[in-house]
Design a protein around this motif. Structure first.
Motif, PDB file in Angstrom:
ATOM      1  N   ILE A  75       0.863  -1.176   0.000  1.00 58.01           N
ATOM      2  CA  ILE A  75       0.000   0.000   0.000  1.00 58.01           C
ATOM      3  C   ILE A  75       0.900   1.227   0.000  1.00 58.01           C
ATOM      4  O   ILE A  75       1.653   1.449   0.952  1.00 58.01           O
ATOM      5  CB  ILE A  75      -0.927   0.036   1.222  1.00 58.01           C
ATOM      6  N   SER A  76       0.826   1.983  -1.069  1.00 54.99           N
ATOM      7  CA  SER A  76       1.663   3.165  -1.223  1.00 54.99           C
ATOM      8  C   SER A  76       0.834   4.412  -0.976  1.00 54.99           C
ATOM      9  O   SER A  76      -0.163   4.653  -1.663  1.00 54.99           O
ATOM     10  CB  SER A  76       2.251   3.213  -2.639  1.00 54.99           C
ATOM     11  N   PHE A  77       1.222   5.190   0.014  1.00 55.98           N
ATOM     12  CA  PHE A  77       0.549   6.451   0.302  1.00 55.98           C
ATOM     13  C   PHE A  77       1.317   7.601  -0.339  1.00 55.98           C
ATOM     14  O   PHE A  77       2.552   7.668  -0.242  1.00 55.98           O
ATOM     15  CB  PHE A  77       0.458   6.687   1.809  1.00 55.98           C
ATOM     16  N   SER A  78       0.591   8.494  -0.998  1.00 56.59           N
ATOM     17  CA  SER A  78       1.179   9.693  -1.608  1.00 56.59           C
ATOM     18  C   SER A  78       2.361   9.336  -2.510  1.00 56.59           C
ATOM     19  O   SER A  78       3.426   9.933  -2.426  1.00 56.59           O
ATOM     20  CB  SER A  78       1.611  10.690  -0.524  1.00 56.59           C
ATOM     21  N   ASN A  79       2.130   8.344  -3.375  1.00 58.55           N
ATOM     22  CA  ASN A  79       3.108   7.939  -4.388  1.00 58.55           C
ATOM     23  C   ASN A  79       4.462   7.575  -3.789  1.00 58.55           C
ATOM     24  O   ASN A  79       5.509   8.026  -4.249  1.00 58.55           O
ATOM     25  CB  ASN A  79       3.282   9.045  -5.440  1.00 58.55           C
ATOM     26  N   GLY A  80       4.428   6.740  -2.764  1.00 54.17           N
ATOM     27  CA  GLY A  80       5.661   6.198  -2.207  1.00 54.17           C
ATOM     28  C   GLY A  80       6.243   6.977  -1.047  1.00 54.17           C
ATOM     29  O   GLY A  80       7.324   6.639  -0.561  1.00 54.17           O
ATOM     30  N   GLU A  81       5.546   8.015  -0.572  1.00 53.31           N
ATOM     31  CA  GLU A  81       6.053   8.739   0.595  1.00 53.31           C
ATOM     32  C   GLU A  81       6.094   7.829   1.813  1.00 53.31           C
ATOM     33  O   GLU A  81       7.027   7.863   2.609  1.00 53.31           O
ATOM     34  CB  GLU A  81       5.175   9.968   0.882  1.00 53.31           C
ATOM     35  N   VAL A  82       5.058   7.019   1.968  1.00 56.83           N
ATOM     36  CA  VAL A  82       4.995   5.992   3.016  1.00 56.83           C
ATOM     37  C   VAL A  82       4.452   4.731   2.359  1.00 56.83           C
ATOM     38  O   VAL A  82       3.516   4.799   1.554  1.00 56.83           O
ATOM     39  CB  VAL A  82       4.080   6.406   4.188  1.00 56.83           C
ATOM     40  N   ILE A  83       5.042   3.577   2.661  1.00 63.25           N
ATOM     41  CA  ILE A  83       4.574   2.317   2.095  1.00 63.25           C
ATOM     42  C   ILE A  83       4.499   1.281   3.214  1.00 63.25           C
ATOM     43  O   ILE A  83       5.402   1.188   4.048  1.00 63.25           O
ATOM     44  CB  ILE A  83       5.521   1.799   0.996  1.00 63.25           C
ATOM     45  N   VAL A  84       3.422   0.503   3.229  1.00 61.02           N
ATOM     46  CA  VAL A  84       3.299  -0.601   4.177  1.00 61.02           C
ATOM     47  C   VAL A  84       3.010  -1.874   3.402  1.00 61.02           C
ATOM     48  O   VAL A  84       2.523  -1.836   2.269  1.00 61.02           O
ATOM     49  CB  VAL A  84       2.188  -0.355   5.231  1.00 61.02           C
ATOM     50  N   LYS A  85       3.343  -3.013   4.008  1.00 56.88           N
ATOM     51  CA  LYS A  85       3.045  -4.299   3.372  1.00 56.88           C
ATOM     52  C   LYS A  85       2.314  -5.198   4.359  1.00 56.88           C
ATOM     53  O   LYS A  85       2.504  -5.114   5.576  1.00 56.88           O
ATOM     54  CB  LYS A  85       4.317  -4.975   2.872  1.00 56.88           C
ATOM     55  N   PHE A  86       1.459  -6.061   3.826  1.00 52.03           N
ATOM     56  CA  PHE A  86       0.647  -6.926   4.663  1.00 52.03           C
ATOM     57  C   PHE A  86       1.437  -8.095   5.215  1.00 52.03           C
ATOM     58  O   PHE A  86       2.333  -8.640   4.562  1.00 52.03           O
ATOM     59  CB  PHE A  86      -0.552  -7.457   3.871  1.00 52.03           C
TER      60      PHE A  86
END
Length: 270
Positions: A75-86
């Motif tokens: 899940i990429s927020f604001s085009n890679g500013e913050v990314i999380v993975k499940f």
């Protein structure tokens, strides 16, 4: 004229810590790999809009307006500013840390499999610590790339080609970053090694790397950095210095995820 309905943007609609709603939060990985939320270790969850489950320990819930279609994606927020993975169920972990704001747009990104090859006579002999390779690994997080392979080889056409063939033909990596050997000295042979293996030359990437860095450093026009494809693998040749590698990668990184999507035929619908 017909009205064209635009798809509603996917957004982060709630940040909840079990007691109160937050408007912003800082996420990063701790020294032991734990999720750090505003400087405190916490479990992290991401869900679609639903009645929130109770939190039995320090945790944080990110509520996503449209949920996700595939929990194998990032899940990429604001085009890679913050990314999380499940991880399991709705639990996620920080992939790339940063400052996350309420209402941030998000997209689903498939993980890009990455190989990093450092080409250096001195580094291959242990006389020089490679800083360019690890620096590129860190930068590549911003496009959702996961480093699967890392090697250091001398300035040798045969050794460079052996690694690229293995990573492209056997490992089927999506992206290969080669740092070093792009100058004009006698020992600089990276372009000569890569070109015979290529299916297509992506001219714009090499041109952009030189154009974007020449403003600050006119000597960068001497770099022979380039990009090619081999089957479904995108291969970039970058300068050997850490600064040069970082600047060149940063200049072209906005186009790299799309290039991999096109090359591999994997398009995540946003």
């Amino acid at each position: 004229m017909q009205n064209v309905l635009k798809a509603t943007k996917k957004r982060l609609i709630r940040i909840y810590d079990g007691e109160r709603d937050l408007t912003a939060v800082s996420l990063r990985k701790g020294s032991l790999g734990e999720n750090m939320v505003d400087g405190m270790a916490r479990r992290l969850f991401a869900t679609s809009p639903m009645p929130l489950f109770s939190l039995c320990e320090p945790s944080l819930i990110l509520v996503l307006s449209h949920g996700v279609s595939d929990k194998g994606n990032l899940i990429s927020f604001s085009n890679g500013e913050v990314i999380v993975k499940f991880l399991d169920e709705d639990e996620v972990e920080v992939f790339k840390g940063g400052f996350l704001n309420l209402s941030a747009e998000y997209e689903e990104w498939f993980p890009i499999s990455l190989g990093i090859l450092t080409v250096s006579d001195r580094a291959s002999r242990g006389e020089l610590v490679d800083t360019s390779g690890p620096s590129l690994e860190e930068l590549a997080l911003s496009i959702g790339a996961v480093c699967k392979e890392y090697e250091i080889v001398p300035d040798s056409v045969d050794e460079i080609q052996n690694i690229i063939r293995k990573w492209s033909d056997e490992k089927s990596l999506d992206l290969v970053l080669v740092t070093g050997g792009t100058g004009i000295s006698r020992r600089d042979v990276t372009p000569e090694a890569i070109m015979p293996l290529s299916d297509k030359i992506v001219y714009g990437i090499g041109e952009c790397m030189r154009w974007s860095t020449a403003v600050k450093n006119p000597m960068s026009i001497l770099s022979r950095g380039l990009a090619v494809t081999r089957e479904k693998t995108l291969i970039l040749a970058l300068p050997g210095s850490e600064r040069g590698a970082r600047e060149c990668f940063s200049a072209v990184s906005p186009a790299l995820r799309h290039a991999v999507e096109v090359l591999t035929g994997r398009h995540v619908r946003h």
